[in-house]
Design a protein around this motif. Sequence first.
Motif, PDB file in Angstrom:
ATOM      1  N   GLY A 655       0.831  -1.241  -0.012  1.00 30.24           N
ATOM      2  CA  GLY A 655       0.394   0.522  -0.024  1.00 30.24           C
ATOM      3  C   GLY A 655       0.570   0.833  -0.308  1.00 30.24           C
ATOM      4  O   GLY A 655       0.499   2.241  -0.618  1.00 30.24           O
ATOM      5  N   GLN A 658       1.356   2.542  -3.243  1.00 33.73           N
ATOM      6  CA  GLN A 658      -0.100   3.059  -3.605  1.00 33.73           C
ATOM      7  C   GLN A 658      -0.044   4.577  -3.598  1.00 33.73           C
ATOM      8  O   GLN A 658      -1.537   4.922  -2.164  1.00 33.73           O
ATOM      9  CB  GLN A 658      -1.635   2.129  -3.856  1.00 33.73           C
ATOM     10  N   SER A 659      -0.147   5.517  -4.000  1.00 28.32           N
ATOM     11  CA  SER A 659      -0.253   7.298  -2.968  1.00 28.32           C
ATOM     12  C   SER A 659      -0.836   7.569  -3.653  1.00 28.32           C
ATOM     13  O   SER A 659      -2.010   8.022  -2.780  1.00 28.32           O
ATOM     14  CB  SER A 659       1.412   7.999  -3.656  1.00 28.32           C
ATOM     15  N   GLY A 660      -1.710   7.202  -4.553  1.00 24.22           N
ATOM     16  CA  GLY A 660      -3.169   7.538  -5.054  1.00 24.22           C
ATOM     17  C   GLY A 660      -2.288   8.836  -6.092  1.00 24.22           C
ATOM     18  O   GLY A 660      -3.571   9.551  -6.768  1.00 24.22           O
TER      19      GLY A 660
ATOM     20  N   THR B  25       3.902  14.397 -15.975  1.00 18.41           N
ATOM     21  CA  THR B  25       4.197  13.459 -15.231  1.00 18.41           C
ATOM     22  C   THR B  25       5.042  14.956 -13.977  1.00 18.41           C
ATOM     23  O   THR B  25       4.290  14.534 -12.910  1.00 18.41           O
ATOM     24  CB  THR B  25       5.279  12.701 -15.055  1.00 18.41           C
ATOM     25  N   ARG B  28       1.369  20.186 -11.330  1.00 16.15           N
ATOM     26  CA  ARG B  28      -0.142  19.243 -11.086  1.00 16.15           C
ATOM     27  C   ARG B  28      -0.589  19.778 -10.701  1.00 16.15           C
ATOM     28  O   ARG B  28      -2.488  19.107 -10.683  1.00 16.15           O
ATOM     29  CB  ARG B  28       0.827  20.219  -8.733  1.00 16.15           C
ATOM     30  N   THR B  94      -3.711  17.931  -8.668  1.00 19.32           N
ATOM     31  CA  THR B  94      -3.785  15.990  -9.157  1.00 19.32           C
ATOM     32  C   THR B  94      -3.454  15.158  -7.952  1.00 19.32           C
ATOM     33  O   THR B  94      -4.186  14.140  -7.642  1.00 19.32           O
ATOM     34  CB  THR B  94      -2.835  16.264 -10.590  1.00 19.32           C
ATOM     35  N   ASP B  95      -2.221  16.716  -6.638  1.00 21.17           N
ATOM     36  CA  ASP B  95      -2.034  15.660  -6.044  1.00 21.17           C
ATOM     37  C   ASP B  95      -3.072  15.949  -4.814  1.00 21.17           C
ATOM     38  O   ASP B  95      -2.840  15.489  -3.939  1.00 21.17           O
ATOM     39  CB  ASP B  95      -1.109  17.245  -5.049  1.00 21.17           C
ATOM     40  N   TYR B  97      -6.066  14.508  -5.332  1.00 23.30           N
ATOM     41  CA  TYR B  97      -6.436  13.451  -5.465  1.00 23.30           C
ATOM     42  C   TYR B  97      -5.914  12.061  -5.169  1.00 23.30           C
ATOM     43  O   TYR B  97      -5.604  11.073  -5.935  1.00 23.30           O
ATOM     44  CB  TYR B  97      -7.013  13.348  -7.249  1.00 23.30           C
ATOM     45  N   THR B  98      -5.845  11.779  -4.441  1.00 21.10           N
ATOM     46  CA  THR B  98      -5.803  10.942  -3.765  1.00 21.10           C
ATOM     47  C   THR B  98      -6.115   9.577  -2.815  1.00 21.10           C
ATOM     48  O   THR B  98      -5.791   8.937  -1.866  1.00 21.10           O
ATOM     49  CB  THR B  98      -4.758  11.101  -2.439  1.00 21.10           C
ATOM     50  N   GLU B  99      -7.631   9.101  -3.412  1.00 21.16           N
ATOM     51  CA  GLU B  99      -8.027   8.381  -2.897  1.00 21.16           C
ATOM     52  C   GLU B  99      -7.798   6.872  -3.531  1.00 21.16           C
ATOM     53  O   GLU B  99      -8.635   6.191  -2.661  1.00 21.16           O
ATOM     54  CB  GLU B  99      -9.896   8.695  -3.743  1.00 21.16           C
ATOM     55  N   MET B 100      -7.263   6.742  -4.068  1.00 20.00           N
ATOM     56  CA  MET B 100      -6.450   5.439  -4.514  1.00 20.00           C
ATOM     57  C   MET B 100      -5.128   5.487  -3.304  1.00 20.00           C
ATOM     58  O   MET B 100      -4.237   4.338  -3.723  1.00 20.00           O
ATOM     59  CB  MET B 100      -6.232   5.197  -6.124  1.00 20.00           C
ATOM     60  N   LYS B 101      -5.418   5.749  -2.756  1.00 15.87           N
ATOM     61  CA  LYS B 101      -3.881   6.141  -1.860  1.00 15.87           C
ATOM     62  C   LYS B 101      -4.206   4.424  -1.081  1.00 15.87           C
ATOM     63  O   LYS B 101      -4.873   4.115  -1.057  1.00 15.87           O
ATOM     64  CB  LYS B 101      -3.900   6.744  -1.276  1.00 15.87           C
ATOM     65  N   GLY B 102      -3.101   3.639  -0.903  1.00 24.05           N
ATOM     66  CA  GLY B 102      -3.654   2.055  -0.701  1.00 24.05           C
ATOM     67  C   GLY B 102      -2.857   2.331   1.214  1.00 24.05           C
ATOM     68  O   GLY B 102      -2.785   3.480   2.212  1.00 24.05           O
TER      69      GLY B 102
END
Lengths: 686, 102
Positions: A655, A658-660, B25, B28, B94-95, B97-102
């Motif tokens: 995880g 996975q920074s998101g 890349t 932001r 874009t920083d 938008y981190t809802e996919m963070k693990g």
Amino acid sequence: MATGILISLVLLFAPIVGALAIGQFGKKMSNGGDIIGIAALGTSLVCALALFLGFSTFGGAHWEFTWVTIGGDPGDPESGTAWNLGITIDGLTVALLVVVTTVSFLVHLFSKGYMHGDDRYTDFFRWLGLFTFSMLGLVLSDNLLTLFVFWEIMGLASYKLIGHYYFKRSAYLACKKAFMTTRVGDVGMFLAMLALYHYTGSLQFDDVFANAHKIPGGAHTWIGLGLFMGAAGKSAQFPLHIWLPDAMEGPTPVSALIHAATMVAAGVYLIGRMYALIALSPVAMLIISIIGCITAVGAASIAFTRTDIKQVLAYSTVSQLGFMFTALGVGSNIAWKAGLFHLVTHAFFKAGLFLGSGSVIHGCHHLQDMTKMGGLRKKMPITAITFGICCLSIAGFPFTAGFFSKDMILQALWAGNGEFDMAYKVIFFVLAFAAMMTGCYMFRAYLLTFEGQPRDKHVHDHAHESPWNMTAGLITLATLAIAAGYYWPSVLLDNTEAVLPGSAATGAGATMVAFVKTFDLHDPHGVAHHAHNVALIASLTVMSLGIAIACFWYMTALGARVRKAARASIAGIYKLAFNKYYVDEVVEACVIQATIFLAEISAWIDSTILDGFVDGTGSVYLKSADVSGQVDDDVVDGAVTLAGNAAWGGGALLGRFQSGRVRNYLFGAVASVALFAVVMLYVAGN
Amino acid sequence: MGPLTLAHFLVLGALLFSIGVLTVTLRRNAIGVLMGIELMLNACNINLVAFSRFTGNIDGAVYAVFVVMLAAAEAAVALAIVLHVFHHAASISTDDYTEMKG
């Protein structure tokens, strides 16, 4: 179904239906339901008389039905072992039926007066009905199984009736003692029944007698003694007699019933019924005779030391039952007849004596101590005369019923059975002595109660004669105490061939009866006739001596002095007899304490060894469960938890990447492609 | 300076593509990222048109037209998504938008 059977069924069930009806309606009725009980017993009495009078016409009868079938094919009713229950009617049955219903009817009638105003009046009549029912069932049974069932029902009913005044400590101890003591005998009886079933495959009387040859030699004696043990318990023979005197705690009518018609008669009846079987063992017969003789003499001597009128009668019953067993123990046709004949005559005069004593107790406002009575004859003439007649009968005064039966007992003993003749001759003399004591102590009771000067003025002044429903019974019984001697033996018991079990049958049954010594009663030069002459002289002598001694001791001033001097000179023996030969104490020490000791050992084994074993097993299981639980927690759960934790840890680790952030992913993608391109270029370059 | 050769166009395309990648890349701003994507698409177009011109085959030019069309469609859709995301997250970085963070 024969007429006799139908009548006997009505006779049997009338008392129990009456008892149930009393239980249902008695308390709501103004007279407490006593009329139902009297009517039921009246019905039984009429039926019994019908059987009795019609016996010479339609004779005996037998009826049975299959109760259960054990084993076999369910589809085939013929297979398997059938248990048949039924009713058998022969001379013995009819004789006892008449005795039981007559006495019980009179007792019911008497109780109406005697128990008047009792708190548990209705209950009393209910249990009286059950008591009678059990005795009738016992007599009518054609097999040992139902006999035993009724035997035990009788035990229950006697328990309830003896404990009628259960709020008195002595009464509840007495009913418990009666129940437990008879139970001791029942053990022997039940073992004998098991043995009989084992050897003969049946408990029906006819089958048992027919198959008696299958019983191995030594077992005869044990079976006979086992049956006698049951009989001794019920019929109060030494050393199981201890309950009967204590049973006086019950109401007097119950005592009359127990002592005359039911309970104690059951044991004698059992021996009489199983006679052909028990007679196979002369040793068992001799033992029965000896026990009977010991009981007869011992109880008679104790009777001298009692001052309670009912206690005297109680010991007199024990003694008379001893007479019956002594006679039965001879093992001849005379003996059989004598024992059962005495049962019948005794039932009448003893019921008369008990109801007479009840009348006295009732008239003297529940006083039982004879030393406070005296001179009551003028106050209660009917009671006194009937009591006197019954006393004459029990003493064996000529031409009373007791004279004939006692005469026959002595005759049987003198004639012997060809096996132990000398022993029976010795018993003859001992029993003749007991017969003398009988006359003496009975007249002691009569004279102390009814003759002489009143010893307690208050009691004497308030004494009164009892009402008609009590005296009617006394008169009837006094009449029967004379009349029974004439009619009974010739009609019923004399006909030995038809009555003695097994003798009427052919084949095996016929060989059975050969073991019972049969004397020719009509041969003027035979052994029986000779023995009769000896017995006649002996019985007349002892009777006159007994009554004369009693009159001398208790009627004359010189006699009183002699009596006092004599008592002082045999103080030791007197004390022994007064304390009932310490049989109660011996039983207490040997049987009861031993039982308690055994129970304590058992309890110790139970609590220490058995419980220890169980507890040990339990704790082993507990320990192993602990170990198992530990393994479960640590090893199995540990593995599962480890897998979970590994997944969790791996997830946490991955995880991190996975920074998101989209640009990080994109950067990764670009970097990967760049790396891939570099590798490809490098590969392509080579 | 010599005449323009195919290599010039390819270098230009590679430069533009690199700028596009870096923009995507490193920026932001979501709008900036979209602009980077446009740069990359157009770098591809330059390559396609260049090859078409130098090989005389019309296919590359046709592809380039398709790509332009596709870029327009992509921009429309992507801007709509960005607008929606802005509504949702109150940011165009874009920083955030981190809802996919693990």
